[in-house]
Write an enzyme that holds these catalytic residues in place. Structure first.
Site, PDB file in Angstrom:
ATOM      1  N   GLY A  11       0.810  -1.219   0.000  1.00 22.44           N
ATOM      2  CA  GLY A  11       0.000   0.000   0.000  1.00 22.44           C
ATOM      3  C   GLY A  11       0.838   1.260   0.000  1.00 22.44           C
ATOM      4  N   LEU A  14      -2.370   5.994  -1.657  1.00 20.72           N
ATOM      5  CA  LEU A  14      -2.791   6.808  -2.797  1.00 20.72           C
ATOM      6  C   LEU A  14      -4.034   6.265  -3.498  1.00 20.72           C
ATOM      7  CD1 LEU A  14       0.732   7.489  -4.339  1.00 20.72           C
ATOM      8  CD2 LEU A  14      -0.656   9.044  -2.951  1.00 20.72           C
ATOM      9  N   GLU A  49     -12.423  -5.348  -0.974  1.00 17.54           N
ATOM     10  CA  GLU A  49     -11.220  -4.944  -0.238  1.00 17.54           C
ATOM     11  C   GLU A  49     -11.393  -4.990   1.283  1.00 17.54           C
ATOM     12  OE1 GLU A  49      -8.270  -2.153  -1.902  1.00 17.54           O
ATOM     13  OE2 GLU A  49     -10.072  -1.272  -2.814  1.00 17.54           O
ATOM     14  N   ASP A  61     -11.798   5.815  -1.368  1.00 21.34           N
ATOM     15  CA  ASP A  61     -10.948   5.575  -2.541  1.00 21.34           C
ATOM     16  C   ASP A  61     -11.709   4.867  -3.658  1.00 21.34           C
ATOM     17  OD1 ASP A  61      -8.839   6.791  -1.277  1.00 21.34           O
ATOM     18  OD2 ASP A  61      -7.865   4.914  -0.689  1.00 21.34           O
TER      19      ASP A  61
END
Length: 85
Positions: A11, A14, A49, A61
């Site tokens: 990770g 971003l 996720e 995100d």
């Protein structure tokens, strides 16, 4: 399907994993001739996720990747996420 990137697998903060997840879902659905709206793609990517892979992340995100453009995130109780353009 193969993806190649110079992004660390642990990770970066971003949103790259969310962007890839949304993109892969969109491609797989398109391949089958199925249309999913951007919010549907964002929710499904978040489910994968957060719930399936157990990543300690929020939903912002996935929504940013699915909706694109300049948006304002409005977090709500219970994990829902609202957006304004």
């Amino acid at each position: 399907m193969v993806t190649l990137a110079d992004v660390p697998s642990n990770g970066t903060g971003l949103g790259s994993s969310s962007t890839v997840t949304v993109g892969v879902l969109n491609a797989l659905y398109a391949f089958q001739g199925i249309y999913k709206s951007p919010p549907q793609l964002a929710e499904e990517a978040a489910h994968i996720e957060i719930d399936v892979l157990g990543k300690p992340i929020g939903r912002q995100d996935q929504y940013a990747a699915a909706l694109g453009g300049f948006n304002s995130s409005i977090p709500a109780r219970g994990g829902e996420c609202g957006w304004k353009r």
